[in-house]
Design an enzyme around this catalytic site. Structure first.
Site, PDB file in Angstrom:
ATOM      1  N   TYR A 154     -21.281  -5.476 -14.688  1.00 56.98           N
ATOM      2  CA  TYR A 154     -22.224  -4.904 -13.733  1.00 56.98           C
ATOM      3  C   TYR A 154     -22.548  -5.907 -12.635  1.00 56.98           C
ATOM      4  O   TYR A 154     -22.465  -5.593 -11.444  1.00 56.98           O
ATOM      5  CB  TYR A 154     -23.496  -4.457 -14.452  1.00 56.98           C
ATOM      6  CG  TYR A 154     -24.489  -3.798 -13.544  1.00 56.98           C
ATOM      7  CD1 TYR A 154     -24.296  -2.484 -13.121  1.00 56.98           C
ATOM      8  CD2 TYR A 154     -25.621  -4.473 -13.096  1.00 56.98           C
ATOM      9  CE1 TYR A 154     -25.201  -1.868 -12.276  1.00 56.98           C
ATOM     10  CE2 TYR A 154     -26.532  -3.872 -12.254  1.00 56.98           C
ATOM     11  CZ  TYR A 154     -26.325  -2.566 -11.847  1.00 56.98           C
ATOM     12  OH  TYR A 154     -27.226  -1.961 -10.998  1.00 56.98           O
ATOM     13  N   SER A 164     -28.166  -4.438  -6.432  1.00 56.54           N
ATOM     14  CA  SER A 164     -29.005  -4.797  -7.568  1.00 56.54           C
ATOM     15  C   SER A 164     -29.451  -6.240  -7.415  1.00 56.54           C
ATOM     16  O   SER A 164     -28.780  -7.026  -6.735  1.00 56.54           O
ATOM     17  CB  SER A 164     -28.199  -4.655  -8.872  1.00 56.54           C
ATOM     18  OG  SER A 164     -28.909  -5.189  -9.978  1.00 56.54           O
TER      19      SER A 164
END
Length: 171
Positions: free
Chosen positions: A91, A78
């Site tokens: 995350y 990501s």
């Protein structure tokens, strides 16, 4: 789940007659919110899927790829694996862990003919965002990520792509 990973790996090895040329590790969960509002379960689910899952696959695919002297590993990470943002502590931390794991792996793979890379997209217009109040018109499209994977898979033997950082083109 380790048993599922082992079963899928065994099935793939049989299907492809013991040869794995490339693998794309693309699974992830995100639990978002203020750090003090997140639970231990949120932590466990996030790290189990995003970090442990990558590790489970890597330890299985590396020996046959090294034995064949070639292969391409792609891990979907990501943009939050290279930068941080509020309300993303678990995350982002899990994706930083993935970046570190792949970075260490790249050093270990020197001279083996096996390559490892990450794709680091920003928000992608997928069901991940269903039910969320976000402007999906400004997001990347799934095909953008697929094109990044194709770029990595199609690279020549004289290159070794480390990471493809994909930011949405619309602001």
């Amino acid at each position: 789940d380790e048993k599922d990973v082992n079963r899928m790996f065994t099935d793939a090895m049989q299907l492809f007659e013991g040869r794995i040329d490339a693998i794309i590790l693309n699974a992830g969960v995100g639990r978002f919110g203020l750090c003090e509002d997140l639970s231990v379960e949120d932590f466990d689910v996030t790290f189990s899927t995003n970090v442990r899952g990558v590790f489970l696959w890597l330890r299985l695919v590396l020996p046959p790829m090294k034995q064949n002297g070639s292969g391409q590993i792609i891990v979907t990470s990501s943009n939050l694996g290279v930068k941080t943002s509020g309300r993303c502590c678990l995350y982002s931390a899990s994706k930083f862990a993935v970046q570190s794991m792949v970075g260490c792996l790249r050093a270990e793979l020197a001279g083996t003919g096996v390559k490892a890379a990450t794709i680091n997209p920003g928000s992608v217009d997928t069901p991940w965002f269903d039910g969320r109040d976000v402007d999906r018109t400004k997001m990347l499209q799934p095909n953008d990520v697929a094109n990044a994977a194709k770029l990595i898979l199609d690279q020549s033997t004289t290159s070794d792509i480390d990471m493809v950082l994909l930011n949405p083109g619309k602001q």
